[in-house]
Design an enzyme around this catalytic site. Structure first.
Site, PDB file in Angstrom:
ATOM      1  N   ASP A 132      -5.103  -8.731  -2.943  1.00 50.54           N
ATOM      2  CA  ASP A 132      -5.343  -8.385  -1.550  1.00 50.54           C
ATOM      3  C   ASP A 132      -6.566  -9.105  -0.968  1.00 50.54           C
ATOM      4  O   ASP A 132      -6.527 -10.305  -0.715  1.00 50.54           O
ATOM      5  CB  ASP A 132      -5.472  -6.863  -1.425  1.00 50.54           C
TER       6      ASP A 132
ATOM      7  N   HIS B 137       0.831  -1.205   0.000  1.00 51.88           N
ATOM      8  CA  HIS B 137       0.000   0.000   0.000  1.00 51.88           C
ATOM      9  C   HIS B 137       0.867   1.258   0.000  1.00 51.88           C
ATOM     10  O   HIS B 137       0.909   1.962  -0.992  1.00 51.88           O
ATOM     11  CB  HIS B 137      -1.012   0.023   1.145  1.00 51.88           C
TER      12      HIS B 137
END
Length: 462
Positions: free
Chosen positions: A330, A279
């Protein structure tokens, strides 16, 4: 007289012919790939197709999926109802904790199996499994502390996807070593138990074709910098960590350490090209430049980041500073390699109110830039070679040249047509180490995996 060992029999060679193939140095026409024992042993350009076992129009290398939580596939689409006080990543996290409470090892394996089937169908051929569900429903280790790691390996073996297993160290509920919450009980280890968990994973990973074992301190919330320093020597594989995903994390880190998360991590951990920072959404310009300079890969998950309302990664500044990135699915709310790349570009267009942002230079195809970046960065982050080149595994994806969005396209225009118009519907066949796992867009074991997954969801809903 001593016996003489018989000479090893050379592995047979299979030849694949592609009218258009994206090789390590770009597109080529009329390409024959020679594959032996799962590896590319020869590449010949300008050939005819007569000696080939298979003939296809368009070949791409399989993409690495550098960040997955496979078990979260079980509640994809199940958290889209607004709560009484609004919703955020943190309310989603509580829903995730509740969903995981009832899963047993058979459930985890079945869920991961379907997720890996869908990844292969989307054009991903290796997954980095950021695996933090370790213990039983009461938070106690299984008799085999690596039980759930073995189930992830079993799902990878059954589906054929390549696996980089990243067992996750999770010890705390917040910065400064705060006590974990009840919802985190299935994730928790100390250094000693985590070392046993890593040791238990070595054989099942080694038994997989070119399996890779790394590790993952979950985040600066869940692992102290002292613990992270103790973890890094446990394997020589990749090191992944969540960092700066949400503004609350930034605020909490500032309150605890007086630094923002990425700056704090770079100052207190030996971050280098072995690392992947997942991220890294919220950075100041100096953090962005420092992260790029470190050599670490930015692990970007645009579909999940949009779904959770995380924010937008500062991609142009990171690339200008020499940074590398890859993409991952994810939370597996939607599994689509092309859509991850498309949404990465589209998020930048919305942020900068511009078009073709990540092409970076005049005249460059945006689709080609996105694919090349994700291929290179993903391979680095997962510790395994990727690309159609001699010495790499024969992990190949063919696109359906008859798809309306690919008709009459050549070269980099094929990337643009696939990523921005066709997406997952254009994937035709997928090979992993030269074995065809997907044909006409469907994994060979899709129906079995779907039925097992459906049975798990029925059980969990009861």
């Amino acid at each position: 007289m001593s016996a003489t060992a018989p000479a090893a029999t050379p592995a047979p060679t299979t030849r694949f012919w592609f009218e258009n193939a994206y090789l390590s140095d770009g597109w080529a026409r009329n390409v024959t790939l020679s594959v032996s024992d799962g590896w590319i042993t020869g590449i010949d350009v300008g050939t005819d197709s007569r000696a080939a076992s298979e003939r296809h129009a368009i070949a791409l290398p399989g993409l690495p999926n550098l960040h997955s939580h496979a078990f979260q596939r079980a509640f994809a689409g199940g958290t889209e109802v607004r709560g009484p006080t609004g919703d955020s990543f943190w309310t989603w996290r509580e829903a995730m904790y509740r969903a995981v409470d009832r899963m047993d090892p058979d459930d985890v394996e079945a869920i991961a199996t379907l997720a890996y089937v869908e990844m292969l169908e989307a054009g991903f051929t290796r997954v980095g499994e950021f695996h933090y569900l370790h213990h039983d429903k009461n938070g106690n280790p299984y008799r085999n502390i690596g039980e759930l790691s073995e189930r992830i390996c079993a799902a990878a073996s059954a589906t054929g996807i390549a696996l980089t297993l990243l067992p996750v160290f999770y010890a705390h509920g917040g910065f400064g070593g705060q006590a974990p919450t009840h919802g985190q009980r299935r994730f928790i280890n100390n250094i000693n138990s985590f070392e046993r968990l890593i040791e238990s994973a070595r054989k099942p990973v080694a038994d997989l074709p070119d399996g890779v074992l790394g590790l993952a301190p979950h985040s600066l919330r869940a692992a102290t910098v002292e613990q992270i320093a103790a973890l890094a020597p446990l394997t020589d594989g990749p090191v992944h960590i969540h960092v700066a995903e949400q503004m609350k994390e930034v605020e909490d880190c500032l309150a605890f350490a007086g630094q923002r998360p990425v700056a704090y991590l770079l100052d207190h951990a030996p971050v280098d090209a072995r690392w992947c920072l997942i991220h890294a959404t919220h950075m100041r310009p100096q953090e962005t430049r420092a992260m790029a300079k470190s050599g670490a890969v930015a692990g970007l998950c645009p579909i999940t980041e949009a779904n959770l309302g995380d924010g937008i990664f500062p991609a142009p500044a990171f690339l200008e500073a020499g940074g590398r990135y890859g993409v991952g699915s994810d939370s597996n709310v939607r599994i689509d390699a092309a859509e991850e790349l498309r949404l990465l570009e589209y998020s930048q267009r919305l942020a900068h109110r511009a078009r073709n942002v990540l092409a970076m230079t005049e005249g460059r195809s945006t689709g080609a830039a996105l694919f090349a970046g994700a291929l290179e960065g993903g391979a680095q982050a997962l510790g395994a070679p990727a690309g159609l080149k001699v010495g790499a595994p024969a992990d190949m994806v063919s696109l359906d040249a008859s798809h309306p969005s690919l008709t009459e396209r050549q070269g980099n225009a094929l990337f643009d047509g696939w990523i921005f118009a066709a997406a997952g519907t254009a994937v035709d066949c997928v090979w992993r180490r030269g074995v065809k796992l997907v044909e006409a867009g469907r994994h060979r074991d899709r129906e079995v995996a779907r039925r097992r997954f459906a049975a798990v969801l029925t059980k969990l809903a009861a």
